[in-house]
Design an enzyme around this catalytic site. Structure first.
Site, PDB file in Angstrom:
ATOM      1  N   LYS A  31       0.839  -1.203   0.000  1.00 54.24           N
ATOM      2  CA  LYS A  31       0.000   0.000   0.000  1.00 54.24           C
ATOM      3  C   LYS A  31       0.881   1.264   0.000  1.00 54.24           C
ATOM      4  O   LYS A  31       0.650   2.204  -0.768  1.00 54.24           O
ATOM      5  CB  LYS A  31      -0.895  -0.016   1.239  1.00 54.24           C
ATOM      6  CG  LYS A  31      -1.439   1.317   1.656  1.00 54.24           C
ATOM      7  CD  LYS A  31      -2.587   1.763   0.775  1.00 54.24           C
ATOM      8  CE  LYS A  31      -2.968   3.195   1.040  1.00 54.24           C
ATOM      9  NZ  LYS A  31      -4.121   3.645   0.323  1.00 54.24           N
ATOM     10  N   ASN A  91       1.530   4.410  -3.362  1.00 57.84           N
ATOM     11  CA  ASN A  91       1.462   5.873  -3.324  1.00 57.84           C
ATOM     12  C   ASN A  91       2.844   6.509  -3.458  1.00 57.84           C
ATOM     13  O   ASN A  91       2.982   7.596  -4.018  1.00 57.84           O
ATOM     14  CB  ASN A  91       0.747   6.328  -2.051  1.00 57.84           C
ATOM     15  CG  ASN A  91      -0.755   6.117  -2.180  1.00 57.84           C
ATOM     16  OD1 ASN A  91      -1.298   6.098  -3.288  1.00 57.84           O
ATOM     17  ND2 ASN A  91      -1.434   5.937  -1.068  1.00 57.84           N
ATOM     18  N   ARG A 108       6.880   2.179 -23.388  1.00 60.50           N
ATOM     19  CA  ARG A 108       7.170   1.791 -22.002  1.00 60.50           C
ATOM     20  C   ARG A 108       7.466   2.989 -21.100  1.00 60.50           C
ATOM     21  O   ARG A 108       8.126   2.856 -20.082  1.00 60.50           O
ATOM     22  CB  ARG A 108       8.359   0.807 -21.990  1.00 60.50           C
ATOM     23  CG  ARG A 108       7.983  -0.589 -22.465  1.00 60.50           C
ATOM     24  CD  ARG A 108       9.163  -1.509 -22.619  1.00 60.50           C
ATOM     25  NE  ARG A 108      10.102  -1.036 -23.637  1.00 60.50           N
ATOM     26  CZ  ARG A 108       9.926  -1.161 -24.947  1.00 60.50           C
ATOM     27  NH1 ARG A 108       8.839  -1.746 -25.405  1.00 60.50           N
ATOM     28  NH2 ARG A 108      10.828  -0.702 -25.800  1.00 60.50           N
ATOM     29  N   CYS A 111      -2.738  10.916   1.248  1.00 55.22           N
ATOM     30  CA  CYS A 111      -2.104   9.650   0.878  1.00 55.22           C
ATOM     31  C   CYS A 111      -0.706   9.870   0.341  1.00 55.22           C
ATOM     32  O   CYS A 111       0.288   9.543   0.981  1.00 55.22           O
ATOM     33  CB  CYS A 111      -2.970   8.940  -0.135  1.00 55.22           C
ATOM     34  SG  CYS A 111      -4.649   8.740   0.483  1.00 55.22           S
ATOM     35  N   ARG A 168      -7.315  18.650   2.511  1.00 52.55           N
ATOM     36  CA  ARG A 168      -6.235  18.161   3.379  1.00 52.55           C
ATOM     37  C   ARG A 168      -4.901  18.170   2.625  1.00 52.55           C
ATOM     38  O   ARG A 168      -4.818  17.677   1.512  1.00 52.55           O
ATOM     39  CB  ARG A 168      -6.538  16.734   3.864  1.00 52.55           C
ATOM     40  CG  ARG A 168      -7.696  16.682   4.849  1.00 52.55           C
ATOM     41  CD  ARG A 168      -7.974  15.263   5.277  1.00 52.55           C
ATOM     42  NE  ARG A 168      -8.353  14.398   4.170  1.00 52.55           N
ATOM     43  CZ  ARG A 168      -8.574  13.095   4.283  1.00 52.55           C
ATOM     44  NH1 ARG A 168      -8.450  12.511   5.454  1.00 52.55           N
ATOM     45  NH2 ARG A 168      -8.922  12.376   3.238  1.00 52.55           N
TER      46      ARG A 168
HETATM   47  N1  SAJ Z   1      -0.936  14.634  -8.925  1.00 55.54           N
HETATM   48  C1  SAJ Z   1      -0.035  15.288  -9.730  1.00 55.54           C
HETATM   49  N2  SAJ Z   1       0.339  14.708 -10.903  1.00 55.54           N
HETATM   50  C2  SAJ Z   1      -0.153  13.504 -11.299  1.00 55.54           C
HETATM   51  C3  SAJ Z   1      -1.092  12.846 -10.489  1.00 55.54           C
HETATM   52  C4  SAJ Z   1      -1.465  13.426  -9.285  1.00 55.54           C
HETATM   53  O1  SAJ Z   1       0.471  16.384  -9.395  1.00 55.54           O
HETATM   54  O2  SAJ Z   1       0.230  13.032 -12.373  1.00 55.54           O
HETATM   55  C5  SAJ Z   1      -1.303  15.201  -7.597  1.00 55.54           C
HETATM   56  C6  SAJ Z   1      -2.784  15.486  -7.456  1.00 55.54           C
HETATM   57  O3  SAJ Z   1      -3.139  16.743  -7.972  1.00 55.54           O
HETATM   58  C7  SAJ Z   1      -2.934  15.423  -5.948  1.00 55.54           C
HETATM   59  C8  SAJ Z   1      -1.957  14.322  -5.531  1.00 55.54           C
HETATM   60  O4  SAJ Z   1      -1.047  14.231  -6.620  1.00 55.54           O
HETATM   61  O5  SAJ Z   1      -2.531  16.628  -5.329  1.00 55.54           O
HETATM   62  C9  SAJ Z   1      -2.572  12.994  -5.225  1.00 55.54           C
HETATM   63  O6  SAJ Z   1      -3.597  12.691  -6.147  1.00 55.54           O
HETATM   64  P1  SAJ Z   1      -3.922  11.208  -6.658  1.00 55.54           P
HETATM   65  O7  SAJ Z   1      -5.142  11.284  -7.470  1.00 55.54           O
HETATM   66  O8  SAJ Z   1      -2.746  10.602  -7.283  1.00 55.54           O
HETATM   67  O9  SAJ Z   1      -4.124  10.381  -5.340  1.00 55.54           O
HETATM   68  P2  SAJ Z   1      -5.105  10.380  -4.099  1.00 55.54           P
HETATM   69  O10 SAJ Z   1      -4.289  10.794  -2.922  1.00 55.54           O
HETATM   70  O11 SAJ Z   1      -6.367  11.086  -4.337  1.00 55.54           O
HETATM   71  O12 SAJ Z   1      -5.435   8.820  -4.011  1.00 55.54           O
HETATM   72  C10 SAJ Z   1      -4.365   7.921  -3.941  1.00 55.54           C
HETATM   73  C11 SAJ Z   1      -4.585   6.793  -4.916  1.00 55.54           C
HETATM   74  N3  SAJ Z   1      -3.360   6.015  -5.060  1.00 55.54           N
HETATM   75  C12 SAJ Z   1      -2.850   5.706  -6.265  1.00 55.54           C
HETATM   76  O13 SAJ Z   1      -3.370   6.040  -7.301  1.00 55.54           O
HETATM   77  C13 SAJ Z   1      -1.601   4.903  -6.255  1.00 55.54           C
HETATM   78  C14 SAJ Z   1      -5.703   5.926  -4.408  1.00 55.54           C
HETATM   79  O14 SAJ Z   1      -5.826   4.755  -5.187  1.00 55.54           O
HETATM   80  C15 SAJ Z   1      -5.463   5.532  -2.967  1.00 55.54           C
HETATM   81  O15 SAJ Z   1      -6.550   4.834  -2.429  1.00 55.54           O
HETATM   82  C16 SAJ Z   1      -5.291   6.759  -2.135  1.00 55.54           C
HETATM   83  O16 SAJ Z   1      -4.202   7.506  -2.649  1.00 55.54           O
HETATM   84  C17 SAJ Z   1      -4.977   6.303  -0.742  1.00 55.54           C
HETATM   85  O17 SAJ Z   1      -5.896   6.136   0.045  1.00 55.54           O
HETATM   86  O18 SAJ Z   1      -3.826   6.007  -0.432  1.00 55.54           O
END
Ligand code: SAJ
Length: 426
Positions: free
Chosen positions: A204, A208, A244, A258, A322
């Site tokens: 997990k 992230n 890739r 997260c 948050r």
């Molecule tokens: N972000 C970027 N660039 C990207 C992708 C995201 O700057 O290419 C930023 C977003 O704007 C945001 C942050 O990253 O500020 C996180 O956004 P996110 O959509 O990647 O993730 P979370 O925190 O909303 O949800 C994540 C997810 N994890 C993954 O995709 C690996 C989700 O599946 C998890 O359940 C969640 O964390 C968690 O509970 O850990």
């Protein structure tokens, strides 16, 4: 099956309702009176598509009720926050998890299963939770079953992903894993992946951390390209044509509970072995300052610049602020006493955010788009008719693409052009 869910937040509530609407009798427990009152009166307390309908259904069928007391159950699911400690490595604070486990123990009977869904540092189950349960007189794996099953749903798509995502079921023993599977089988249609508690914890966290490190790479690319006058977004688009390669999207920083939190749980356990994870965290944490610096440089010759911030959440189409980099940017800008900083966010109820778009951008010298809400996708040049003359729009999420017709529209691809603009035009 009778299920008691401890913690009715972003994950606990949807999970409890899923069980209830798939035939299980569910008691939802939370320490917060207002959460209990709201749910009991039929209203959800968080924004998540489809959640209100699930609550309506579960209350109608009588399969769900919310309260403050732990009720005996076949399975106890713990879904409480695990914030960072304010120590050197921002380590994992297990206090809420431990207190939830302590509150469950008096109701625990032979044959019951305890599942921890909260994100926890590696080895927490083996080193902290299992000893607590055994100290109460039960043998884990024989009398009661203890499992770590991390949640992995994406805010905004929780109801769908709870059912269709794969789940990692990490038992302290194999019997524990089997017991965990029985519980999730009641509604999960994704694969139930069996493993140990420690592997589940680390998987997990690495999911992230993988994203955090890759986003840091994209953010670093933006800074390099800013210096070298190259369009970083075009670089990413073309590099990703390689079969890739999957460069992530740069942005104003990484927020949420997260990606901005979990990597520290690995770092704390092995600080000497994690230079890459630590560097990624530092790069992403510095992005708000990078954006603020761009604003400062551009408006430096304006006496009392008005800065309009569009979007305060950590990502689009949610109400969650948050660890939001947008809020940090807002705060850093508001620190300048000569700036008039205003914010608009249609999803957020906070006293410093307006619900009036027009008023927010009216006579603004600098408009910052910080969240990729759907409401911002279709913004057109005409929507900005009332901004100050020569106003700059910086779209850090590259979402309002129709604005590209405006010569003062910038994103993280052509941000180096903004440097030139700041020096001459204003
Ligand atoms: N972000 C970027 N660039 C990207 C992708 C995201 O700057 O290419 C930023 C977003 O704007 C945001 C942050 O990253 O500020 C996180 O956004 P996110 O959509 O990647 O993730 P979370 O925190 O909303 O949800 C994540 C997810 N994890 C993954 O995709 C690996 C989700 O599946 C998890 O359940 C969640 O964390 C968690 O509970 O850990």
């Amino acid at each position: 099956m009778k299920i008691t869910v401890v913690g009715l937040g972003y994950i606990g509530l949807p999970t409890a309702l899923m069980f209830a609407n798939h035939g299980q009798q569910v008691c939802g427990v939370d320490v917060n009176d207002s959460v209990i009152n709201k749910l009991t009166s039929g209203q959800i307390h968080i924004e998540e598509p489809g959640l209100q309908e699930e609550l309506d259904k579960a209350l109608r069928s009588g399969k769900f009720h919310a309260g403050k007391e732990i009720e005996p159950a076949d399975a106890f699911i713990i879904s409480v926050p695990t914030p960072n400690h304010e120590d050197a490595y921002k380590s994992c604070n297990l206090d809420y998890v431990k207190s939830a486990v302590t509150s469950v123990l008096p109701a625990l009977e032979k044959g019951n299963t305890i599942i921890i869904e909260s994100t926890i540092a590696p080895r927490s189950m083996m080193d902290h939770i299992c000893p607590m349960v055994e100290a109460s007189g039960f043998t884990v794996g024989k009398d009661v079953f203890l499992v770590h099953c991390p949640e992995r749903v994406l805010p905004g798509q929780v109801m769908h992903e709870l059912i269709y995502n794969n789940r990692i079921i990490g038992g302290i023993t194999e019997a524990c894993t089997e017991a965990g599977k029985k519980v999730y089988k009641t509604f999960v249609q994704g694969e139930l992946l069996e493993t140990t508690a420690s592997v589940a914890e680390m998987s997990k966290l690495m999911e992230n951390t993988y994203r955090d490190v890759n986003i840091a790479l994209a953010n670093e690319l933006v800074k390099v390209c800013d210096e070298l006058d190259i369009d970083a977004l075009e670089v990413i688009e073309l590099a990703n044509k390689h079969p890739r390669v999957n460069l992530h999207s740069p942005g104003p920083g990484v927020g949420g509970h997260c990606l901005a939190v979990d990597p520290y749980f690995i770092i704390e356990k092995a600080p000497e072995k994690t230079p890459l994870i630590q560097a990624a965290r530092a790069i992403n944490s510095q992005m708000p300052s990078f954006i603020v610096q761009k604003v400062e440089e551009t408006v430096q010759d304006i006496t009392n610049p008005k800065i309009a911030v569009l979007g305060l959440t950590y990502k689009g189409n949610i109400d969650d602020i948050r660890e939001s980099p947008a809020v940090e940017i807002f705060d850093q800008l508001a620190f300048h006493t000569n700036y008039q900083v205003v914010a608009f966010d249609p999803h957020v109820q906070v006293d410093f955010a307006s619900k009036d778009f027009q008023q927010t951008i009216d006579q603004a010298n600098f408009v910052l788009i910080l969240a990729d809400h759907n409401e911002f996708k279709n913004l057109t040049v005409e929507d900005f008719d009332t901004v100050a003359s020569e106003a700059i729009i910086l779209d850090t999420k590259n979402i309002a693409t129709q604005l590209a017709e405006n010569p003062n529209y910038y994103n993280l691809g052509n941000i180096s052009e903004l440097n030139k603009k700041g020096a001459h035009a204003l």
